[in-house]
Write a protein that holds these residues in place. Structure first.
Motif, PDB file in Angstrom:
ATOM      1  N   GLU A   1     -40.780 115.664  75.214  1.00  0.00           N
ATOM      2  CA  GLU A   1     -40.219 117.246  74.824  1.00  0.00           C
ATOM      3  C   GLU A   1     -41.006 118.235  74.177  1.00  0.00           C
ATOM      4  OE1 GLU A   1     -36.017 115.841  72.885  1.00  0.00           O
ATOM      5  OE2 GLU A   1     -36.421 114.138  74.713  1.00  0.00           O
ATOM      6  N   PHE A   2     -41.521 117.611  73.170  1.00  0.00           N
ATOM      7  CA  PHE A   2     -42.242 118.571  72.486  1.00  0.00           C
ATOM      8  C   PHE A   2     -43.391 119.677  73.243  1.00  0.00           C
ATOM      9  CE2 PHE A   2     -45.743 119.762  69.266  1.00  0.00           C
ATOM     10  CZ  PHE A   2     -45.147 119.830  68.514  1.00  0.00           C
ATOM     11  N   PHE A   3     -43.645 119.345  73.624  1.00  0.00           N
ATOM     12  CA  PHE A   3     -44.447 119.845  74.738  1.00  0.00           C
ATOM     13  C   PHE A   3     -44.113 120.721  75.633  1.00  0.00           C
ATOM     14  CE2 PHE A   3     -47.243 117.013  72.300  1.00  0.00           C
ATOM     15  CZ  PHE A   3     -48.903 117.895  71.867  1.00  0.00           C
ATOM     16  N   SER A   4     -43.269 120.607  75.799  1.00  0.00           N
ATOM     17  CA  SER A   4     -42.303 120.901  77.574  1.00  0.00           C
ATOM     18  C   SER A   4     -40.823 122.013  76.656  1.00  0.00           C
ATOM     19  CB  SER A   4     -41.517 120.144  78.257  1.00  0.00           C
ATOM     20  OG  SER A   4     -40.815 119.357  77.399  1.00  0.00           O
ATOM     21  N   ASP A   5     -41.129 122.408  75.209  1.00  0.00           N
ATOM     22  CA  ASP A   5     -40.331 123.023  74.436  1.00  0.00           C
ATOM     23  C   ASP A   5     -40.387 124.955  75.228  1.00  0.00           C
ATOM     24  OD1 ASP A   5     -37.741 124.142  73.213  1.00  0.00           O
ATOM     25  OD2 ASP A   5     -38.060 122.819  71.345  1.00  0.00           O
ATOM     26  N   THR A   6     -40.153 125.312  75.597  1.00  0.00           N
ATOM     27  CA  THR A   6     -40.488 126.352  75.719  1.00  0.00           C
ATOM     28  C   THR A   6     -39.665 127.264  74.829  1.00  0.00           C
ATOM     29  OG1 THR A   6     -39.373 127.051  78.035  1.00  0.00           O
ATOM     30  CG2 THR A   6     -41.519 126.509  78.349  1.00  0.00           C
ATOM     31  N   LYS A   7     -38.798 127.022  75.117  1.00  0.00           N
ATOM     32  CA  LYS A   7     -37.436 128.162  73.793  1.00  0.00           C
ATOM     33  C   LYS A   7     -38.141 127.674  72.622  1.00  0.00           C
ATOM     34  CE  LYS A   7     -33.238 125.372  75.823  1.00  0.00           C
ATOM     35  NZ  LYS A   7     -32.634 124.975  75.625  1.00  0.00           N
ATOM     36  N   GLN A   8     -39.044 127.549  71.485  1.00  0.00           N
ATOM     37  CA  GLN A   8     -40.068 127.482  70.759  1.00  0.00           C
ATOM     38  C   GLN A   8     -41.003 128.489  71.092  1.00  0.00           C
ATOM     39  OE1 GLN A   8     -38.573 126.598  67.812  1.00  0.00           O
ATOM     40  NE2 GLN A   8     -37.194 125.510  68.187  1.00  0.00           N
ATOM     41  N   GLU A   9     -40.719 129.936  70.777  1.00  0.00           N
ATOM     42  CA  GLU A   9     -41.968 131.023  71.022  1.00  0.00           C
ATOM     43  C   GLU A   9     -43.152 130.368  69.754  1.00  0.00           C
ATOM     44  OE1 GLU A   9     -42.355 135.360  71.443  1.00  0.00           O
ATOM     45  OE2 GLU A   9     -40.999 134.937  71.215  1.00  0.00           O
ATOM     46  N   ARG A  10     -42.480 130.204  69.254  1.00  0.00           N
ATOM     47  CA  ARG A  10     -44.104 130.145  67.560  1.00  0.00           C
ATOM     48  C   ARG A  10     -44.310 128.999  68.230  1.00  0.00           C
ATOM     49  NH1 ARG A  10     -47.784 130.022  66.112  1.00  0.00           N
ATOM     50  NH2 ARG A  10     -48.554 130.293  63.697  1.00  0.00           N
ATOM     51  N   LEU A  11     -44.081 127.742  67.957  1.00  0.00           N
ATOM     52  CA  LEU A  11     -44.562 126.454  68.915  1.00  0.00           C
ATOM     53  C   LEU A  11     -45.735 126.561  70.167  1.00  0.00           C
ATOM     54  CD1 LEU A  11     -44.638 123.408  68.342  1.00  0.00           C
ATOM     55  CD2 LEU A  11     -43.049 122.771  69.920  1.00  0.00           C
TER      56      LEU A  11
END
Length: 254
Positions: free
Chosen positions: A231-241
């Motif tokens: 989930e962490f690496f596919s989270d496109t909602k977190q722009e800053r990440l």
């Protein structure tokens, strides 16, 4: 069956003299057996969070519980802090080995001095652990005769020696030449297979993805993302990440 919550952090904050707030109201639960990687830009409180867990850095506010030991930053005793510290071991960036002691003596130190274990028993345990981390043929070497990677593997054996409930790794490869990084990461992966609870502050993103079952992204003293690797690496909602991960990947390519 729900996993046991081994570490509980409630409203943890840390400010340094001059008013610099490094940790801002952090609350977090870590389950027994979790391997948690903590990533993020430099200066965002990652190492401070780890050091607060064993009171090498004293928090300004908040409660920390490991197992049955709870310490409140506002009202704690030396005995409570000592009890909390016995729950964990730390692997440092700069190895922190005793220069005048051999690899074997470094691993034995906490067993004989802190736990008052008989020397023969401490030596047997320490030899076994040095073998486990691939340092069986360097037991009688002093730190000055060991590479950075070898010194860090001795540091890992030392952390394992006291059989802690949790191991804290504070950027364990950041002080190493690139050629030694791989061997230390491989050693940590072997330790991870034992089911130990581990928190690892690291800049090695691909390693975090391989070894951790949870990854935290910290920025500006707060945990911005806490998710399993997929989930962490596919989270496109977190722009800053995504900006941070793109930057790290470019650095790795260079």
């Amino acid at each position: 069956m729900a996993k046991e919550v081994l570490i509980e952090i409630e409203h943890l904050s840390k400010s340094f003299p001059g008013g610099t707030e490094v940790l801002k109201d952090i609350s977090l639960e870590i389950h027994k057996g979790d391997i948690v990687a903590i990533i993020g830009p430099s200066g965002t409180g990652k190492s401070t969070l780890l050091r607060c867990l064993n009171y090498l850095t004293v928090p300004s506010e908040g409660k920390i519980r490991i197992g049955e030991c709870t310490v409140d930053a506002k009202s704690h005793t030396k005995e409570e802090v000592y009890a909390l510290r016995r729950k964990s071991s730390m692997v440092f960036q700069q190895f922190n080995l005793f220069k005048n002691k051999t690899a074997l003596e470094n691993v034995m130190e906490a067993l004989t001095k802190v736990q008052k274990m008989p020397k023969a028993e401490a030596e047997e345990i320490s030899k076994h652990l040095l073998e486990q981390v691939g340092m069986g043929d360097r037991m009688d070497f002093y730190p000055s005769k060991l590479s950075g990677g070898q010194q860090q593997r001795v540091g890992i054996a030392r952390a394992l020696a006291v059989n802690p409930e949790v191991i804290l790794f504070d950027e364990p490869t950041s002080a190493l030449d690139p050629e030694w990084v791989k061997e230390v990461l491989a050693t940590i992966q072997e330790v991870a297979k034992e089911g130990r609870t581990m928190l690892i502050v690291t800049h090695e993103i691909s390693f975090a993805r391989q070894v951790a079952n949870r990854i935290l992204f910290m920025e500006e003293g707060k945990i911005q993302v806490d998710a399993p690797p997929e989930e962490f690496f596919s989270d496109t909602k977190q722009e800053r990440l995504q900006q941070f991960l793109s930057f790290v990947r470019r650095e790795e390519e260079l």
